[in-house]
Design an enzyme around this catalytic site. Structure first.
Site, short mmCIF file in Angstrom:
data_model
loop_
_atom_site.label_atom_id
_atom_site.label_comp_id
_atom_site.label_asym_id
_atom_site.label_seq_id
_atom_site.Cartn_x
_atom_site.Cartn_y
_atom_site.Cartn_z
CG ASP A 114 -1.56 0.69 -5.35
OD1 ASP A 114 -0.97 1.19 -4.38
OD2 ASP A 114 -1.17 -0.36 -5.92
CG MET A 139 -0.62 -8.49 -4.18
SD MET A 139 -0.21 -6.76 -4.28
CE MET A 139 -1.09 -6.11 -2.87
CG HIS A 160 -0.77 -3.11 -8.33
ND1 HIS A 160 -0.71 -3.16 -6.95
CD2 HIS A 160 -1.26 -4.30 -8.74
CE1 HIS A 160 -1.15 -4.36 -6.55
NE2 HIS A 160 -1.48 -5.06 -7.62
CB SER A 203 1.68 2.93 -2.81
OG SER A 203 0.28 3.07 -2.98
CG HIS A 224 3.07 0.91 -6.61
ND1 HIS A 224 3.39 -0.16 -7.42
CD2 HIS A 224 1.97 0.53 -5.90
CE1 HIS A 224 2.54 -1.17 -7.19
NE2 HIS A 224 1.68 -0.77 -6.28
CG ASP A 243 2.06 -3.49 -3.66
OD1 ASP A 243 1.29 -3.45 -4.64
OD2 ASP A 243 2.08 -2.63 -2.76
CG MET A 250 -4.86 -4.38 -7.10
SD MET A 250 -4.49 -3.49 -5.59
CE MET A 250 -3.89 -1.96 -6.28
CG MET A 309 -7.47 -0.43 -5.74
SD MET A 309 -7.53 -0.10 -3.96
CE MET A 309 -5.79 -0.35 -3.56
C1 DX5 Z 1 -2.67 -2.48 -1.75
C2 DX5 Z 1 -1.75 -1.78 -2.74
C3 DX5 Z 1 -0.44 -1.40 -2.11
C4 DX5 Z 1 -0.62 -0.49 -0.90
C5 DX5 Z 1 0.73 -0.20 -0.29
O1 DX5 Z 1 -3.71 -3.12 -2.44
O2 DX5 Z 1 -1.45 -2.61 -3.83
O3 DX5 Z 1 0.39 -0.77 -3.09
O4 DX5 Z 1 -1.22 0.72 -1.29
O5 DX5 Z 1 0.49 0.55 0.87
P1 DX5 Z 1 1.24 0.14 2.24
O6 DX5 Z 1 2.71 0.28 1.93
O7 DX5 Z 1 0.75 1.17 3.22
O8 DX5 Z 1 0.86 -1.26 2.57
ZN ZN Z 2 0.11 -1.81 -5.29
#
Ligand code: DX5
Ligand code: ZN
Length: 215
Positions: free
Chosen positions: A34, A136, A65, A7, A32, A174, A67, A36
């Site tokens: 993320d 998750m 991903h 990620s 990956h 994840d 969110m 947000m």
């Molecule tokens: C959290 C993300 C994950 C996170 C993973 O909301 O979706 O992808 O960044 O990071 P670690 O592996 O440090 O939990």
């Molecule tokens: Zn993620």
């Protein structure tokens, strides 16, 4: 062997190109990414612009991903930015089937992410239509959290649902994945391991990726 999806939320954005080069030289399978929005989760990360820059650095899969609320508003923008896989949260999609149709109509692999409180059987009517499920194993919004133990049971339940329905969906885990818990996660039935902290905070990220790969 599992697929490994570091990620980039944990990447050093002052050295982003260098960090992507490191991933390209490693046993990384997917990037990956993320996204947000500060509404679906209590954090804001980055959008299509950053995905576009990262896209330029790699031939590997860009696994985005989302969110965010109302992901349908940004699906095309992430396609144009170079997303190969696009996963939306079931909790953010009252018309999830339509979201999946939209993602697939744009030529991307379609994924559904479920939060720790959401039961696996909430996927039962969509599981045949999707390419991956992001389970998750932390509450979304931040990297570096602890793996929520009951996720192991959810992996086994999801593996059973996929087998029973003939779905081809991959199981992506994840949050809180480490080189220590990865073997048990893979044994429970996971196909893809997301790792932020375990990779980017490691003294030797390439070694950490290789260890995850050979879990
Ligand atoms: C959290 C993300 C994950 C996170 C993973 O909301 O979706 O992808 O960044 O990071 P670690 O592996 O440090 O939990
Ligand atoms: Zn993620």
């Amino acid at each position: 062997m599992p697929l490994v999806a570091p990620s980039l939320l944990f990447a050093d954005f002052l050295r982003l190109e260098e960090q992507c080069r490191m991933l390209n030289e490693s046993e990384t399978d997917w990037f990956h990414l993320d996204v947000m929005d500060g509404r679906f989760v209590p954090n804001i990360s980055f959008g299509p612009m950053i995905v576009e820059f990262i896209r330029k650095t790699t031939e590997k899969v860009c696994d985005v991903h989302l969110m965010i609320v109302e992901p349908e508003k940004y699906t095309e923008a992430f396609k144009n930015a170079g997303a190969d896989h696009l996963s939306v949260h079931i909790e953010a999609c009252p018309h999830l089937h339509r979201n999946i149709q939209q993602i697939k109509s744009l030529g991307m692999k379609a994924g559904v992410a479920i939060n720790p409180h959401t039961p696996v059987n909430a996927l039962s009517e969509i599981i045949r239509d999707i390419d991956q499920v992001i389970l998750m194993s932390v509450n979304p919004g931040f990297g570096g959290q602890k793996f929520i133990p009951h996720t192991m049971e959810k992996i086994r339940q999801l593996r059973k649902l996929i087998n029973e329905t003939g779905s081809k969906a991959l199981i992506e885990i994840d949050g809180g994945v480490t080189v220590e818990n990865a073997p048990e996660i893979v044994k429970a039935g996971a196909d893809v391991l997301v790792a932020g902290n375990a990779v980017f905070k490691s003294a030797d990220p390439k070694k950490a990726i290789a260890q995850l790969k050979h879990s």
